[in-house]
Design a protein around this motif. Structure first.
Motif, PDB file in Angstrom:
ATOM      1  N   GLY A   1       0.826  -1.193   0.000  1.00  0.00           N
ATOM      2  CA  GLY A   1       0.000   0.000   0.000  1.00  0.00           C
ATOM      3  C   GLY A   1       0.861   1.244   0.000  1.00  0.00           C
ATOM      4  O   GLY A   1       2.081   1.182   0.144  1.00  0.00           O
ATOM      5  N   SER A   2       0.197   2.372  -0.181  1.00  0.00           N
ATOM      6  CA  SER A   2       0.899   3.656  -0.170  1.00  0.00           C
ATOM      7  C   SER A   2      -0.081   4.758   0.198  1.00  0.00           C
ATOM      8  O   SER A   2      -1.297   4.562   0.208  1.00  0.00           O
ATOM      9  N   CYS A   3       0.484   5.930   0.444  1.00  0.00           N
ATOM     10  CA  CYS A   3      -0.351   7.107   0.628  1.00  0.00           C
ATOM     11  C   CYS A   3      -0.869   7.527  -0.755  1.00  0.00           C
ATOM     12  O   CYS A   3      -0.505   6.928  -1.777  1.00  0.00           O
ATOM     13  N   HIS A   4      -1.674   8.564  -0.808  1.00  0.00           N
ATOM     14  CA  HIS A   4      -2.282   8.997  -2.069  1.00  0.00           C
ATOM     15  C   HIS A   4      -1.245   9.483  -3.081  1.00  0.00           C
ATOM     16  O   HIS A   4      -1.321   9.154  -4.264  1.00  0.00           O
ATOM     17  N   CYS A   5      -0.239  10.253  -2.620  1.00  0.00           N
ATOM     18  CA  CYS A   5       0.742  10.824  -3.548  1.00  0.00           C
ATOM     19  C   CYS A   5       1.900   9.883  -3.865  1.00  0.00           C
ATOM     20  O   CYS A   5       2.692  10.159  -4.761  1.00  0.00           O
ATOM     21  N   GLY A   6       2.013   8.772  -3.136  1.00  0.00           N
ATOM     22  CA  GLY A   6       3.064   7.794  -3.401  1.00  0.00           C
ATOM     23  C   GLY A   6       4.380   8.056  -2.683  1.00  0.00           C
ATOM     24  O   GLY A   6       5.362   7.362  -2.922  1.00  0.00           O
ATOM     25  N   ALA A   7       4.414   9.024  -1.779  1.00  0.00           N
ATOM     26  CA  ALA A   7       5.655   9.325  -1.054  1.00  0.00           C
ATOM     27  C   ALA A   7       5.965   8.276   0.013  1.00  0.00           C
ATOM     28  O   ALA A   7       7.127   8.062   0.352  1.00  0.00           O
ATOM     29  N   VAL A   8       4.943   7.616   0.549  1.00  0.00           N
ATOM     30  CA  VAL A   8       5.121   6.602   1.593  1.00  0.00           C
ATOM     31  C   VAL A   8       4.557   5.281   1.076  1.00  0.00           C
ATOM     32  O   VAL A   8       3.430   5.218   0.606  1.00  0.00           O
ATOM     33  N   HIS A   9       5.379   4.242   1.153  1.00  0.00           N
ATOM     34  CA  HIS A   9       4.968   2.890   0.744  1.00  0.00           C
ATOM     35  C   HIS A   9       5.172   1.934   1.912  1.00  0.00           C
ATOM     36  O   HIS A   9       6.112   2.085   2.690  1.00  0.00           O
ATOM     37  N   PHE A  10       4.310   0.938   1.993  1.00  0.00           N
ATOM     38  CA  PHE A  10       4.444  -0.065   3.043  1.00  0.00           C
ATOM     39  C   PHE A  10       3.961  -1.412   2.518  1.00  0.00           C
ATOM     40  O   PHE A  10       3.318  -1.501   1.470  1.00  0.00           O
ATOM     41  N   GLU A  11       4.290  -2.455   3.265  1.00  0.00           N
ATOM     42  CA  GLU A  11       3.771  -3.787   2.992  1.00  0.00           C
ATOM     43  C   GLU A  11       3.419  -4.421   4.323  1.00  0.00           C
ATOM     44  O   GLU A  11       4.020  -4.108   5.348  1.00  0.00           O
ATOM     45  N   ALA A  12       2.410  -5.288   4.293  1.00  0.00           N
ATOM     46  CA  ALA A  12       1.959  -5.930   5.523  1.00  0.00           C
ATOM     47  C   ALA A  12       1.548  -7.361   5.237  1.00  0.00           C
ATOM     48  O   ALA A  12       0.925  -7.642   4.214  1.00  0.00           O
ATOM     49  N   ASP A  13       1.915  -8.241   6.136  1.00  0.00           N
ATOM     50  CA  ASP A  13       1.525  -9.642   6.056  1.00  0.00           C
ATOM     51  C   ASP A  13       0.216  -9.791   6.826  1.00  0.00           C
ATOM     52  O   ASP A  13       0.186  -9.635   8.045  1.00  0.00           O
ATOM     53  N   LEU A  14      -0.871 -10.050   6.090  1.00  0.00           N
ATOM     54  CA  LEU A  14      -2.199 -10.097   6.684  1.00  0.00           C
ATOM     55  C   LEU A  14      -2.943 -11.363   6.296  1.00  0.00           C
ATOM     56  O   LEU A  14      -2.732 -11.890   5.206  1.00  0.00           O
ATOM     57  N   ASP A  15      -3.801 -11.785   7.177  1.00  0.00           N
ATOM     58  CA  ASP A  15      -4.751 -12.849   6.859  1.00  0.00           C
ATOM     59  C   ASP A  15      -6.133 -12.212   6.912  1.00  0.00           C
ATOM     60  O   ASP A  15      -6.740 -12.093   7.979  1.00  0.00           O
ATOM     61  N   LEU A  16      -6.627 -11.760   5.781  1.00  0.00           N
ATOM     62  CA  LEU A  16      -7.900 -11.050   5.741  1.00  0.00           C
ATOM     63  C   LEU A  16      -9.088 -11.955   6.057  1.00  0.00           C
ATOM     64  O   LEU A  16     -10.171 -11.469   6.351  1.00  0.00           O
ATOM     65  N   ALA A  17      -8.866 -13.270   6.053  1.00  0.00           N
ATOM     66  CA  ALA A  17      -9.921 -14.192   6.455  1.00  0.00           C
ATOM     67  C   ALA A  17     -10.223 -14.050   7.949  1.00  0.00           C
ATOM     68  O   ALA A  17     -11.284 -14.450   8.410  1.00  0.00           O
ATOM     69  N   GLU A  18      -9.283 -13.461   8.709  1.00  0.00           N
ATOM     70  CA  GLU A  18      -9.507 -13.206  10.134  1.00  0.00           C
ATOM     71  C   GLU A  18     -10.499 -12.059  10.331  1.00  0.00           C
ATOM     72  O   GLU A  18     -10.966 -11.832  11.432  1.00  0.00           O
ATOM     73  N   GLY A  19     -10.778 -11.336   9.265  1.00  0.00           N
ATOM     74  CA  GLY A  19     -11.791 -10.288   9.325  1.00  0.00           C
ATOM     75  C   GLY A  19     -11.245  -8.880   9.325  1.00  0.00           C
ATOM     76  O   GLY A  19     -10.102  -8.639   9.671  1.00  0.00           O
ATOM     77  N   ILE A  20     -12.107  -7.980   8.903  1.00  0.00           N
ATOM     78  CA  ILE A  20     -11.839  -6.548   8.932  1.00  0.00           C
ATOM     79  C   ILE A  20     -12.719  -5.978  10.035  1.00  0.00           C
ATOM     80  O   ILE A  20     -13.885  -6.360  10.163  1.00  0.00           O
ATOM     81  N   ARG A  21     -12.175  -5.076  10.804  1.00  0.00           N
ATOM     82  CA  ARG A  21     -12.920  -4.521  11.926  1.00  0.00           C
ATOM     83  C   ARG A  21     -13.225  -3.040  11.721  1.00  0.00           C
ATOM     84  O   ARG A  21     -12.473  -2.332  11.081  1.00  0.00           O
ATOM     85  N   LYS A  22     -14.306  -2.616  12.314  1.00  0.00           N
ATOM     86  CA  LYS A  22     -14.702  -1.212  12.307  1.00  0.00           C
ATOM     87  C   LYS A  22     -14.424  -0.679  13.708  1.00  0.00           C
ATOM     88  O   LYS A  22     -14.950  -1.205  14.683  1.00  0.00           O
ATOM     89  N   CYS A  23     -13.579   0.324  13.805  1.00  0.00           N
ATOM     90  CA  CYS A  23     -13.197   0.880  15.100  1.00  0.00           C
ATOM     91  C   CYS A  23     -14.195   1.947  15.518  1.00  0.00           C
ATOM     92  O   CYS A  23     -14.734   2.668  14.683  1.00  0.00           O
ATOM     93  N   ASN A  24     -14.429   2.068  16.805  1.00  0.00           N
ATOM     94  CA  ASN A  24     -15.356   3.083  17.289  1.00  0.00           C
ATOM     95  C   ASN A  24     -14.651   4.234  17.997  1.00  0.00           C
ATOM     96  O   ASN A  24     -15.299   5.037  18.653  1.00  0.00           O
ATOM     97  N   SER A  25     -13.317   4.341  17.861  1.00  0.00           N
ATOM     98  CA  SER A  25     -12.630   5.501  18.444  1.00  0.00           C
ATOM     99  C   SER A  25     -13.025   6.738  17.645  1.00  0.00           C
ATOM    100  O   SER A  25     -13.411   6.657  16.476  1.00  0.00           O
TER     101      SER A  25
END
Length: 100
Positions: free
Chosen positions: A7-31
Motif C-alpha cells: 500500500g501507499s499514501c495517495h501521492c506515493g511518497a510513503v509505501h508499506f507492505e503488511a503480512d495479513l490474513d484477511l480471512a480473520e476479518g476486517i474490523r470497524k473501530c469506534n474511536s
C-alpha cells in the motif's frame, strides 16, 4: 493464510507492505479518530508491517488528551498529501492471537 499486501499514501511518497490474513476479518473501530475517517482495519503483529519507502517523511498523530497510555496508539500520515497510511498500537486481545 497470510499474504503480503502493498500500500501507499495517495501521492506515493510513503509505501508499506503488511503480512495479513484477511480471512480473520476486517474490523470497524469506534474511536473518535477512526470513526471520523471511516477506518476499517485488519490487525497484524508489529513486525509484519514494514515501511518500504518514505518512512522518514511520515508524521505521527496522537490525540491529546487521550485515554490511551502514552505510546500505545500512533496514527501515521503523509505530510505531502495528508493520507493516513496506517496506525500502530497495542491491544490486550492481540496477545491471545496465534503467532503474535
Amino acid at each position: 493464510m497470510k499474504k503480503t499486501y502493498h500500500g501507499s499514501c495517495h501521492c506515493g511518497a510513503v509505501h508499506f507492505e503488511a503480512d495479513l490474513d484477511l480471512a480473520e476479518g476486517i474490523r470497524k473501530c469506534n474511536s473518535s479518530f477512526c470513526w471520523k475517517l471511516g477506518y476499517r482495519k485488519s490487525f497484524t503483529a508489529y513486525q509484519a508491517l514494514r515501511v518500504t519507502e518514505g518512512g522518514d517523511r511520515m508524521r505521527d498523530y496522537k490525540a491529546s488528551p487521550s485515554n490511551w497510555p502514552e505510546g500505545d496508539i500512533n496514527h501515521y500520515m503523509c505530510p505531502n498529501c495528508g493520507a493516513n497510511v496506517f496506525s500502530r498500537g497495542y491491544l490486550d486481545f492481540m496477545a491471545g492471537i496465534s503467532g503474535l
